[in-house]
Design an enzyme around this catalytic site. Structure first.
Site, mmCIF file in Angstrom:
data_model
loop_
_atom_site.group_PDB
_atom_site.id
_atom_site.type_symbol
_atom_site.label_atom_id
_atom_site.label_comp_id
_atom_site.label_asym_id
_atom_site.label_seq_id
_atom_site.Cartn_x
_atom_site.Cartn_y
_atom_site.Cartn_z
ATOM 1 N N HIS A 8 -3.576 -5.097 0.096
ATOM 2 C CA HIS A 8 -2.968 -5.682 1.307
ATOM 3 C C HIS A 8 -3.133 -7.199 1.281
ATOM 4 C CE1 HIS A 8 -2.772 -1.879 3.763
ATOM 5 N NE2 HIS A 8 -3.669 -1.510 2.877
ATOM 6 N N GLU A 52 -1.822 -9.272 3.097
ATOM 7 C CA GLU A 52 -1.722 -9.825 4.458
ATOM 8 C C GLU A 52 -3.085 -10.093 5.077
ATOM 9 O OE1 GLU A 52 -1.040 -6.735 3.582
ATOM 10 O OE2 GLU A 52 -1.480 -5.259 5.151
ATOM 11 N N CYS A 104 0.834 -1.203 0.000
ATOM 12 C CA CYS A 104 0.000 0.000 0.000
ATOM 13 C C CYS A 104 0.876 1.264 0.000
ATOM 14 C CB CYS A 104 -0.997 -0.046 1.149
ATOM 15 S SG CYS A 104 -2.441 0.958 0.761
HETATM 16 N N1 GLN Z 1 -1.995 6.699 2.601
HETATM 17 C C1 GLN Z 1 -2.101 5.935 1.411
HETATM 18 C C2 GLN Z 1 -3.436 6.110 0.711
HETATM 19 O O1 GLN Z 1 -4.393 6.524 1.311
HETATM 20 C C3 GLN Z 1 -1.827 4.457 1.667
HETATM 21 C C4 GLN Z 1 -2.794 3.822 2.629
HETATM 22 C C5 GLN Z 1 -2.298 2.529 3.195
HETATM 23 O O2 GLN Z 1 -1.097 2.259 3.224
HETATM 24 N N2 GLN Z 1 -3.200 1.705 3.691
HETATM 25 O O3 GLN Z 1 -3.559 5.830 -0.438
#
Ligand code: GLN
Length: 541
Positions: free
Chosen positions: A508, A510, A382
């Site tokens: 994600h 995970e 992410c």
């Molecule tokens: N801050 C970033 C976004 O909003 C990544 C979010 C995250 O890592 N879950 O896109």
């Protein structure tokens, strides 16, 4: 069979592991062939934990249907392979919101709306909602917090009422703590007695007691607890500290927790749960000797639960690869060009963590440049993936001020930008791009090989996204966009094919990795870290 409801409450102190006990019980019942689900009722007023920072509440877990949930739902999924949804995690905030909405609609016209019966009825309706689908033999409901909290009262009152309404289809399990006083060299049962008394004062008599302890509780002491607490002696089990949370289902079965609960629910236990694959996993875990060291670069590393699902995914991947994993937590704010070499040079792989906001971001770029130029297996998740893109833009494409508009709204090169549909959104709660979306993988890419299939569904939690205007420039320079959403063409995965393992996912992986179905991407990352470690051994000779 009628759906049976099991309530799990906690006493004495928090952090006793109600989630692990609930998950372990679910795991055992499932291994006996029952259809099981677990839900968590959290007594706080936030609608969901989505707007809480990890210092408050550890990791925010995300369900397939896009609900930002308590991290216990992660345990539920990892232990049982079931998929949880919005219905599996309800807060006081959600209960009140729906009661207030009904009041405004006029559903209670003429009536005074009160905690009893309106709030408690709404809690009961939510407790029963999954059971009413007919899809489950057992619904396990974990009540967050500790007996005696003001916030928990309406939930416990709802449990008290349901006990009457459900009669034999209801079992109450109470988890308490038996402390060991070092100075006196004694285990103490009084806190447990008080906690059960408090529950009894609320009209709930527990059927089963699970005693958390650091030392073995002698049978005579368990019998004494049973007598004081009005619980049958065979229904008092101990849960002693285990070397791994994944051993808890087995330890609970050794003490017959599953059989006790079945009997209390009016079912005669037949045979044994089929824990074969689970035992295989534990055997691998016990037999693994060699340690693989993975660095996790993030800004919440001092917090035990902030990256829970990543930690567990790494552990599962290492176990299936016959290794132990040591996760070295590296504070992203502390990484700089002068110390990066000493911080990262003995690692076998590096994860760049998810996150929000500016703090610690420059350290992630420094770490990433080092990983990329030293060809260390690197996994960006992410925000970690977004950082991979920004670092590449700055140091390979020469776009020195490239950034995400999250960090710098005026950057001339917004290689990561706010998603179009996010631009009109102002409310913070539950408005990110959340939940599972399809991702089409590029044939021949490492990521496609890792999954072994051309399309995957993984979960998201973000507002910002790779800017497709820059795509051709990245691809010409060697960073490939190898996964995209088929409907929107949002870039979900980048990789640098020339390197050992350098992959970033906007999603994600995970969140979907479980003990019996580990994430293929984490497995492949771990494999690459092992190969890298082996290659270092050879060059060191
Ligand atoms: N801050 C970033 C976004 O909003 C990544 C979010 C995250 O890592 N879950 O896109």
């Amino acid at each position: 069979m009628e759906t049976k409801y099991i309530f799990v409450t906690g006493g004495v102190v928090s952090s006793l592991g109600k989630g692990i006990i609930s998950s372990s019980l679910a795991c055992l019942l499932k291994a006996r062939g029952y259809r099981v689900t677990i839900q968590k009722f959290d007594p706080y007023i936030n609608i969901d934990p989505g707007t809480l920072n990890p210092y408050e509440h550890g990791e925010c877990y995300v369900t397939v249907d896009g609900h930002e949930a308590d991290l216990d739902l992660g345990h539920y999924e990892r232990f049982t392979n079931i998929r949880t949804t919005r219905a599996n995690n309800v807060t006081t905030g959600r209960i009140y919101q729906s009661v207030i909405d009904k009041e405004r609609r006029g559903d209670y016209l003429g009536k005074t709306v009160q905690i009893i019966p309106h709030i408690t009825d709404e809690i009961k309706r939510n407790v029963m909602a999954l059971g009413k689908t007919g899809d489950f033999d057992f619904v396990i409901t974990e009540i967050g917090g500790v007996v005696g909290d003001i916030e928990s009262l309406p939930f416990l009152e709802a449990v008290r009422q349901l006990r009457w309404e459900l009669e034999d289809d209801c079992v109450c399990v109470h988890l308490t703590y038996v402390p060991y006083i070092h100075a006196a060299k004694e285990l103490k049962t009084k806190p447990t007695q008080h906690s059960v008394k408090q529950l009894q004062q609320l009209g709930i008599q527990p059927d089963v007691l699970v005693l958390r302890t650091e030392h073995d509780i002698p049978a005579a002491m368990r019998k004494k607890i049973a007598q004081f607490c009005n619980v049958s002696p065979d229904a008092v089990v101990q849960s002693q500290d285990a070397p791994s949370i994944y051993k808890v289902p087995v330890l609970m079965h050794e003490q017959h927790l599953d059989e006790i609960v079945l009997r209390k629910a009016g079912i005669t236990p037949q045979g044994e749960p089929d824990m074969g694959p689970w035992h295989d996993f534990l055997t691998r875990m016990d037999e693994a000797r060699e340690v693989i060291t993975i660095g996790l670069v993030g800004k919440y590393v001092e917090l035990q639960d902030a990256y829970k699902s990543i930690d567990e995914s790494l552990f599962q991947a290492a176990t299936y690869n016959g290794r132990k994993v040591e996760i070295r937590y590296i504070h992203s704010e502390k990484v700089n060009p002068d110390n990066v070499d000493s911080l990262l040079s003995d690692l076998d792989g590096v994860i760049i963590a998810p996150g929000f906001g500016q703090r610690g971001i420059e350290g992630k770029f420094v770490a990433l440049e080092w990983c990329r130029t030293h060809d260390v297996p690197t996994f960006g998740i992410c925000l970690g993936m977004q950082c991979m893109v920004i670092e590449f833009a700055r140091n390979v494409l020469g776009l020195k001020e490239a950034n995400s508009t999250e960090m710098d709204p005026h950057t001339p090169d917004n290689v990561i930008d706010l998603m179009e549909e996010q631009k009109s959104i102002h409310n913070m709660g539950g408005t990110m791009r959340l939940g599972a979306y399809e991702c089409r993988l590029k044939p021949g890419s490492r990521v496609a090989a890792a999954y072994g299939k051309p399309e995957v569904m993984e979960r998201h939690r973000h507002r910002f996204e790779f800017n497709n205007d820059y795509r051709a420039r990245f691809e010409q320079a060697g960073m490939q966009c190898v996964g995209e959403n088929p409907a929107t063409h949002l870039v979900e995965v980048v990789e640098i094919p020339g390197l050992r393992w350098f992959i970033g996912t906007q999603y994600h992986p995970e969140y979907s990795s479980t003990v019996l179905a580990p994430s293929p991407l984490f497995l492949d990352f771990m494999k690459s870290a092992i190969e890298y470690k082996e290659s270092k051994k050879h060059t060191n000779i």
